[in-house]
Design a protein around this motif. Sequence first.
Motif, PDB file in Angstrom:
ATOM      1  N   THR A 144       8.914  -2.691  68.457  1.00 48.80           N
ATOM      2  CA  THR A 144       8.562  -2.071  69.589  1.00 48.80           C
ATOM      3  C   THR A 144       9.996  -1.343  69.853  1.00 48.80           C
ATOM      4  N   VAL A 145      10.014  -0.365  70.818  1.00 46.41           N
ATOM      5  CA  VAL A 145      11.176   0.358  71.096  1.00 46.41           C
ATOM      6  C   VAL A 145      12.319  -0.618  71.644  1.00 46.41           C
ATOM      7  N   GLY A 146      12.040  -1.490  71.955  1.00 38.69           N
ATOM      8  CA  GLY A 146      13.300  -2.515  72.692  1.00 38.69           C
ATOM      9  C   GLY A 146      13.738  -3.514  71.331  1.00 38.69           C
ATOM     10  N   THR A 147      13.085  -3.467  70.308  1.00 38.45           N
ATOM     11  CA  THR A 147      13.652  -4.449  69.148  1.00 38.45           C
ATOM     12  C   THR A 147      14.925  -3.859  68.539  1.00 38.45           C
ATOM     13  N   ASP A 148      15.634  -4.883  68.288  1.00 38.34           N
ATOM     14  CA  ASP A 148      17.162  -4.275  67.896  1.00 38.34           C
ATOM     15  C   ASP A 148      16.988  -3.488  66.503  1.00 38.34           C
ATOM     16  N   GLY A 149      17.544  -2.409  66.189  1.00 33.08           N
ATOM     17  CA  GLY A 149      17.975  -1.823  65.177  1.00 33.08           C
ATOM     18  C   GLY A 149      16.692  -0.552  65.215  1.00 33.08           C
ATOM     19  N   VAL A 150      15.746  -0.766  66.067  1.00 29.27           N
ATOM     20  CA  VAL A 150      14.582   0.287  65.948  1.00 29.27           C
ATOM     21  C   VAL A 150      15.369   1.841  66.338  1.00 29.27           C
ATOM     22  N   ARG A 151      15.039   2.904  65.715  1.00 31.15           N
ATOM     23  CA  ARG A 151      15.376   4.025  66.022  1.00 31.15           C
ATOM     24  C   ARG A 151      14.081   4.959  66.353  1.00 31.15           C
ATOM     25  N   ALA A 152      13.832   5.009  67.527  1.00 36.29           N
ATOM     26  CA  ALA A 152      12.774   5.465  68.214  1.00 36.29           C
ATOM     27  C   ALA A 152      12.536   6.977  68.598  1.00 36.29           C
ATOM     28  N   ALA A 153      13.729   7.775  68.511  1.00 34.45           N
ATOM     29  CA  ALA A 153      13.904   9.187  68.779  1.00 34.45           C
ATOM     30  C   ALA A 153      13.434  10.053  67.961  1.00 34.45           C
ATOM     31  N   GLY A 154      13.212   9.456  66.336  1.00 40.38           N
ATOM     32  CA  GLY A 154      12.269  10.452  65.509  1.00 40.38           C
ATOM     33  C   GLY A 154      13.480  11.283  64.859  1.00 40.38           C
ATOM     34  N   GLY A 162      11.443   4.734  61.512  1.00 43.15           N
ATOM     35  CA  GLY A 162      12.457   4.214  62.567  1.00 43.15           C
ATOM     36  C   GLY A 162      12.074   2.984  62.977  1.00 43.15           C
ATOM     37  N   MET A 163      10.766   2.676  62.880  1.00 38.03           N
ATOM     38  CA  MET A 163      10.228   1.452  63.328  1.00 38.03           C
ATOM     39  C   MET A 163       9.046   0.704  62.572  1.00 38.03           C
ATOM     40  N   ILE A 164       9.022  -0.503  62.351  1.00 40.04           N
ATOM     41  CA  ILE A 164       8.073  -1.115  61.498  1.00 40.04           C
ATOM     42  C   ILE A 164       6.886  -1.646  62.348  1.00 40.04           C
ATOM     43  N   SER A 165       6.072  -0.881  62.573  1.00 39.06           N
ATOM     44  CA  SER A 165       4.848  -1.157  63.390  1.00 39.06           C
ATOM     45  C   SER A 165       3.571  -0.429  63.030  1.00 39.06           C
ATOM     46  N   ALA A 166       2.375  -0.831  63.299  1.00 41.56           N
ATOM     47  CA  ALA A 166       1.173  -0.250  62.874  1.00 41.56           C
ATOM     48  C   ALA A 166       1.012   0.957  63.624  1.00 41.56           C
ATOM     49  N   THR A 192      18.431  -7.498  48.780  1.00 40.29           N
ATOM     50  CA  THR A 192      18.790  -8.733  49.535  1.00 40.29           C
ATOM     51  C   THR A 192      17.547  -9.345  50.602  1.00 40.29           C
ATOM     52  N   ALA A 193      17.378 -10.250  50.529  1.00 33.53           N
ATOM     53  CA  ALA A 193      16.247 -10.713  51.516  1.00 33.53           C
ATOM     54  C   ALA A 193      16.641 -10.766  52.849  1.00 33.53           C
ATOM     55  N   VAL A 194      15.539 -10.377  53.470  1.00 33.95           N
ATOM     56  CA  VAL A 194      15.830  -9.903  54.856  1.00 33.95           C
ATOM     57  C   VAL A 194      15.264 -11.119  55.814  1.00 33.95           C
ATOM     58  N   PRO A 195      16.339 -12.177  56.363  1.00 30.46           N
ATOM     59  CA  PRO A 195      15.734 -13.198  57.264  1.00 30.46           C
ATOM     60  C   PRO A 195      14.731 -12.805  58.322  1.00 30.46           C
ATOM     61  N   ALA A 196      13.963 -13.734  58.465  1.00 27.31           N
ATOM     62  CA  ALA A 196      13.041 -13.746  59.459  1.00 27.31           C
ATOM     63  C   ALA A 196      13.519 -13.956  61.003  1.00 27.31           C
ATOM     64  N   ALA A 197      13.198 -12.800  61.934  1.00 24.85           N
ATOM     65  CA  ALA A 197      13.876 -12.636  63.124  1.00 24.85           C
ATOM     66  C   ALA A 197      12.963 -13.663  64.099  1.00 24.85           C
ATOM     67  N   ALA A 198      13.802 -14.172  65.065  1.00 28.97           N
ATOM     68  CA  ALA A 198      13.256 -14.833  66.170  1.00 28.97           C
ATOM     69  C   ALA A 198      12.044 -14.029  66.981  1.00 28.97           C
ATOM     70  N   PRO A 199      10.945 -14.771  67.390  1.00 29.62           N
ATOM     71  CA  PRO A 199       9.860 -14.078  68.231  1.00 29.62           C
ATOM     72  C   PRO A 199      10.460 -13.494  69.218  1.00 29.62           C
ATOM     73  N   GLN A 200       9.830 -12.256  69.773  1.00 29.27           N
ATOM     74  CA  GLN A 200      10.205 -11.565  70.889  1.00 29.27           C
ATOM     75  C   GLN A 200      10.237 -12.214  72.185  1.00 29.27           C
ATOM     76  N   ASN A 201      11.195 -11.897  73.110  1.00 22.18           N
ATOM     77  CA  ASN A 201      11.297 -12.668  74.451  1.00 22.18           C
ATOM     78  C   ASN A 201      11.739 -14.171  74.236  1.00 22.18           C
ATOM     79  N   SER A 202      12.367 -14.747  73.055  1.00 20.97           N
ATOM     80  CA  SER A 202      12.411 -16.218  72.901  1.00 20.97           C
ATOM     81  C   SER A 202      13.931 -16.189  72.798  1.00 20.97           C
TER      82      SER A 202
END
Length: 252
Positions: A144-154, A162-166, A192-202
């Motif tokens: 989502t827009v609030g996820t770390d690393g996301v570039r939502a500006a286009g 900029g964002m991995i989402s449907a 290089t393998a990308v480690p899994a991130a913790a669930p949002q809001n956790s």
Amino acid sequence: MYRFLLTPRWWGINVFVVLAIPFCIFMGSWQLGRFEDRVDSHRAAERQTGAVHEERAAPVGELLPVDKETSGRPATAGGTYGKQFLVPERELDGRRGSYVLTLLRTDSGRTLPVVRGWLAEGGKAPAAPTGRVTVTGALQASETVGTDGVRAAGGLPSGQLGMISAASLVNMVPDDVYDAWITLTEADRGLTAVPAAAPQNSGLDLKAFQNLGYTGEWFAFAGFVLFMWFRLARREAEAARDRELGLEPETA
């Protein structure tokens, strides 16, 4: 000397203090409980992420929708790779680079975004394997827009996301896209393998520490109310004593 505490004016003050202090303590305890819940959730998410290699992988469809229980779980899917994108400005171990995101057209006909690995800045992304493949990785919720690393500006060049989402992929592929993605447990060669991130809001994010700050504010306000009550009562008692001693200041 303290008979003034029974006057109507002081009855109002006393009632306010008696109600305000328990209310502040209750609110402070509630905010502290929210913070402790986030700490517990953060620890559980870390344990779940750390155990990703120990669990048996399940088909992606069985783990959807992604929630705090299924985020980070090992997921598997079969199909053929299609379009590939770079997701820029992603850090790994303090280095900048990009995720290599390749769309997998699964046997079910739906498309699953797969992060095949992380590529250092300036590197060239390797081509995806051809033919039918079976992939295994950690299941992740759409960003989502609030996820770390996301570039939502286009404004990104063609071939970059900029964002991995449907939602960000729906106009780029004709297929139905899973509202989830996976990061491969073992990255493809050259990545290089990308480690899994913790669930949002956790995690212990800013909102968690806001709860801790509010806890301190409520407890401090309870102490302030009690302090002010004692100060007003003491001043009133001193004024009553001065009047008894005839030291009451003259009025013009």
